[in-house]
Design a protein around this motif. Structure first.
Motif, PDB file in Angstrom:
ATOM      1  N   LEU A   1       0.920  -1.242  -0.002  1.00 37.81           N
ATOM      2  CA  LEU A   1      -0.091   0.067   0.098  1.00 37.81           C
ATOM      3  C   LEU A   1       0.903   1.294  -0.029  1.00 37.81           C
ATOM      4  O   LEU A   1       1.822   1.324   0.686  1.00 37.81           O
ATOM      5  CB  LEU A   1      -0.968   0.092   1.229  1.00 37.81           C
ATOM      6  CG  LEU A   1      -2.016  -1.011   1.234  1.00 37.81           C
ATOM      7  CD1 LEU A   1      -2.867  -0.873   2.487  1.00 37.81           C
ATOM      8  CD2 LEU A   1      -2.886  -0.861   0.134  1.00 37.81           C
ATOM      9  N   THR A   2       0.627   2.066  -0.858  1.00 38.98           N
ATOM     10  CA  THR A   2       1.288   3.666  -0.827  1.00 38.98           C
ATOM     11  C   THR A   2       0.489   4.511  -0.050  1.00 38.98           C
ATOM     12  O   THR A   2       1.134   5.461   0.527  1.00 38.98           O
ATOM     13  CB  THR A   2       1.510   3.965  -2.009  1.00 38.98           C
ATOM     14  OG1 THR A   2       0.345   3.909  -3.000  1.00 38.98           O
ATOM     15  CG2 THR A   2       2.696   3.158  -2.808  1.00 38.98           C
ATOM     16  N   ALA A   3      -1.059   4.301  -0.030  1.00 36.69           N
ATOM     17  CA  ALA A   3      -1.818   5.038   0.732  1.00 36.69           C
ATOM     18  C   ALA A   3      -2.337   4.381   1.974  1.00 36.69           C
ATOM     19  O   ALA A   3      -3.226   3.742   1.972  1.00 36.69           O
ATOM     20  CB  ALA A   3      -2.983   5.598  -0.050  1.00 36.69           C
ATOM     21  N   SER A   4      -1.637   4.648   3.178  1.00 33.26           N
ATOM     22  CA  SER A   4      -1.744   3.784   4.321  1.00 33.26           C
ATOM     23  C   SER A   4      -3.265   4.103   4.705  1.00 33.26           C
ATOM     24  O   SER A   4      -3.568   3.331   5.719  1.00 33.26           O
ATOM     25  CB  SER A   4      -0.668   3.936   5.467  1.00 33.26           C
ATOM     26  OG  SER A   4      -0.429   5.424   5.764  1.00 33.26           O
ATOM     27  N   GLY A   5      -3.831   5.135   4.509  1.00 29.69           N
ATOM     28  CA  GLY A   5      -5.073   5.673   5.003  1.00 29.69           C
ATOM     29  C   GLY A   5      -6.333   4.703   4.704  1.00 29.69           C
ATOM     30  O   GLY A   5      -7.347   4.653   5.399  1.00 29.69           O
ATOM     31  N   VAL A   6      -5.995   3.767   3.426  1.00 33.63           N
ATOM     32  CA  VAL A   6      -7.248   2.751   3.255  1.00 33.63           C
ATOM     33  C   VAL A   6      -7.090   1.581   4.286  1.00 33.63           C
ATOM     34  O   VAL A   6      -7.959   0.965   3.864  1.00 33.63           O
ATOM     35  CB  VAL A   6      -6.910   2.477   1.680  1.00 33.63           C
ATOM     36  CG1 VAL A   6      -7.056   3.373   0.814  1.00 33.63           C
ATOM     37  CG2 VAL A   6      -5.599   1.602   1.774  1.00 33.63           C
ATOM     38  N   LEU A   7      -6.251   1.695   5.289  1.00 34.02           N
ATOM     39  CA  LEU A   7      -6.305   0.619   6.260  1.00 34.02           C
ATOM     40  C   LEU A   7      -7.697   0.895   6.941  1.00 34.02           C
ATOM     41  O   LEU A   7      -8.118  -0.225   7.663  1.00 34.02           O
ATOM     42  CB  LEU A   7      -5.045   0.642   6.936  1.00 34.02           C
ATOM     43  CG  LEU A   7      -3.775  -0.010   6.451  1.00 34.02           C
ATOM     44  CD1 LEU A   7      -2.692   0.255   7.325  1.00 34.02           C
ATOM     45  CD2 LEU A   7      -3.910  -1.374   6.229  1.00 34.02           C
ATOM     46  N   VAL A   8      -7.926   2.076   7.144  1.00 29.87           N
ATOM     47  CA  VAL A   8      -9.499   2.097   7.942  1.00 29.87           C
ATOM     48  C   VAL A   8     -10.552   1.999   7.223  1.00 29.87           C
ATOM     49  O   VAL A   8     -11.668   2.081   8.028  1.00 29.87           O
ATOM     50  CB  VAL A   8      -9.292   3.823   8.522  1.00 29.87           C
ATOM     51  CG1 VAL A   8      -8.027   3.815   9.299  1.00 29.87           C
ATOM     52  CG2 VAL A   8      -9.614   4.696   7.589  1.00 29.87           C
ATOM     53  N   CYS A   9     -10.667   1.398   5.916  1.00 28.28           N
ATOM     54  CA  CYS A   9     -11.776   1.518   5.155  1.00 28.28           C
ATOM     55  C   CYS A   9     -12.507   0.411   6.108  1.00 28.28           C
ATOM     56  O   CYS A   9     -14.020   0.375   6.245  1.00 28.28           O
ATOM     57  CB  CYS A   9     -11.521   1.005   3.839  1.00 28.28           C
ATOM     58  SG  CYS A   9     -10.896   2.203   2.834  1.00 28.28           S
ATOM     59  N   TRP A  10     -12.287  -0.785   6.209  1.00 27.33           N
ATOM     60  CA  TRP A  10     -12.851  -1.911   6.737  1.00 27.33           C
ATOM     61  C   TRP A  10     -13.284  -1.473   8.351  1.00 27.33           C
ATOM     62  O   TRP A  10     -14.906  -1.716   8.438  1.00 27.33           O
ATOM     63  CB  TRP A  10     -12.116  -3.198   7.181  1.00 27.33           C
ATOM     64  CG  TRP A  10     -12.862  -4.538   7.182  1.00 27.33           C
ATOM     65  CD1 TRP A  10     -13.837  -4.614   7.962  1.00 27.33           C
ATOM     66  CD2 TRP A  10     -12.204  -5.646   6.722  1.00 27.33           C
ATOM     67  NE1 TRP A  10     -14.205  -5.961   8.134  1.00 27.33           N
ATOM     68  CE2 TRP A  10     -13.285  -6.578   7.243  1.00 27.33           C
ATOM     69  CE3 TRP A  10     -11.180  -6.123   5.858  1.00 27.33           C
ATOM     70  CZ2 TRP A  10     -13.502  -8.169   6.854  1.00 27.33           C
ATOM     71  CZ3 TRP A  10     -11.440  -7.510   5.709  1.00 27.33           C
ATOM     72  CH2 TRP A  10     -12.208  -8.453   6.036  1.00 27.33           C
ATOM     73  N   PRO A  11     -12.744  -1.109   9.493  1.00 24.91           N
ATOM     74  CA  PRO A  11     -13.258  -0.886  10.569  1.00 24.91           C
ATOM     75  C   PRO A  11     -14.178   0.364  10.513  1.00 24.91           C
ATOM     76  O   PRO A  11     -15.420   0.491  10.874  1.00 24.91           O
ATOM     77  CB  PRO A  11     -12.241  -0.681  11.563  1.00 24.91           C
ATOM     78  CG  PRO A  11     -10.895  -0.381  10.541  1.00 24.91           C
ATOM     79  CD  PRO A  11     -11.016  -0.984   9.289  1.00 24.91           C
ATOM     80  N   LEU A  12     -13.766   1.369   9.640  1.00 24.30           N
ATOM     81  CA  LEU A  12     -14.765   2.761   9.664  1.00 24.30           C
ATOM     82  C   LEU A  12     -15.845   2.445   8.776  1.00 24.30           C
ATOM     83  O   LEU A  12     -17.085   2.737   9.511  1.00 24.30           O
ATOM     84  CB  LEU A  12     -13.847   3.662   8.921  1.00 24.30           C
ATOM     85  CG  LEU A  12     -14.607   5.151   8.726  1.00 24.30           C
ATOM     86  CD1 LEU A  12     -14.413   5.778  10.021  1.00 24.30           C
ATOM     87  CD2 LEU A  12     -13.638   6.035   7.951  1.00 24.30           C
TER      88      LEU A  12
END
Length: 193
Positions: free
Chosen positions: A131-142
Motif C-alpha cells: 500500500l502506498t496510501a496507508s489511509g485505506v487501512l481504515v476502510c474496513w473498521p470505519l
C-alpha cells in the motif's frame, strides 16, 4: 458478562477469518508495479505507472465492501449485545485490515506480468504488492462501525418518543373536545391544480 465477551470474541474471530479470502482476492486482482534491477539496485521502472494506485484502490474496494457487509450483518444478528458487537467490529476490523495487507503482500496469486521500457542490460521484475496510501487501512473498521451506527440510529429514531409532537404516543387519540395535532388531521385528498 460471559455473553458480552463471547459476542466480542466471535465478532473479532469472524472478521479475522474473512481477512484470509480478502487478502487472497487483493493479491489476485491487484497489478504489480514494474521494477528494474540494475547496477544501483532495484528502482521503479516506470514512474508514471498506475499499478501502485490500483493496488490501493483494490484494497479499499475489497475491505470497504466487506466492512459494509460486516456492519449490516452484525447489526441484524447482534441485537442482544450491541456494545460488544460494535467494539468487536472496530477491533476486528482493524485486525482484519492488517491481516488482509499482510496476506495479500506475502502470497502472490494470479498472473504477474509487467511491461515497461527499460534501458539495455536491465531486467524488469514485478514488485511486491504493498500500500502506498496507508489511509485505506481504515476502510474496513470505519465502514463497518459507520453502517452499524447508521442502522441503529435509524432504528432508534423510528421507535423514539421524540419523533412524535409534544411527546404524544403514536396510537393516542386526542381527548374529547381537543383538536387533533396538525399531522393527525384527515384533510381528504390533495387538491389538484
Amino acid at each position: 458478562m460471559a455473553r458480552e465477551v463471547r459476542a466480542f470474541a466471535v465478532t473479532v474471530l469472524i472478521l479475522a477469518v474473512l481477512a484470509v479470502p480478502a487478502g487472497l482476492l487483493w493479491s489476485y486482482l491487484s497489478p504489480r508495479a514494474p521494477y528494474q534491477v540494475g547496477g544501483r539496485g532495484t528502482m521503479l521502472a516506470d514512474p508514471t505507472t498506475q499499478a501502485l494506485i490500483a493496488a490501493d484502490g483494490w484494497y479499499a474496494v475489497i475491505t470497504g465492501g466487506l466492512g459494509l457487509a460486516c456492519g449490516a450483518v452484525a447489526w441484524a444478528v447482534g441485537r442482544k449485545a450491541m456494545l460488544p458487537v460494535l467494539v468487536g467490529l472496530c477491533g476486528g476490523g482493524v485486525l482484519a485490515a492488517f491481516l488482509t495487507l499482510w496476506l495479500g503482500s506475502t502470497v502472490t496469486i494470479g498472473a504477474v506480468t509487467v511491461e515497461a521500457a527499460a534501458s539495455p542490460g536491465t531486467t524488469v521484475v514485478p514488485g511486491a504488492l504493498r500500500l502506498t496510501a496507508s489511509g485505506v487501512l481504515v476502510c474496513w473498521p470505519l465502514l463497518a462501525v459507520g453502517l452499524f451506527g447508521l442502522l441503529e440510529g435509524m432504528h432508534g429514531y423510528r421507535e423514539s418518543p421524540l419523533r412524535h409532537p409534544l411527546g404524544a404516543a403514536p396510537d393516542s387519540q386526542p381527548l374529547q373536545g381537543q383538536s387533533p395535532a396538525p399531522g393527525d388531521r384527515d384533510e381528504g385528498p390533495p387538491a389538484t391544480r
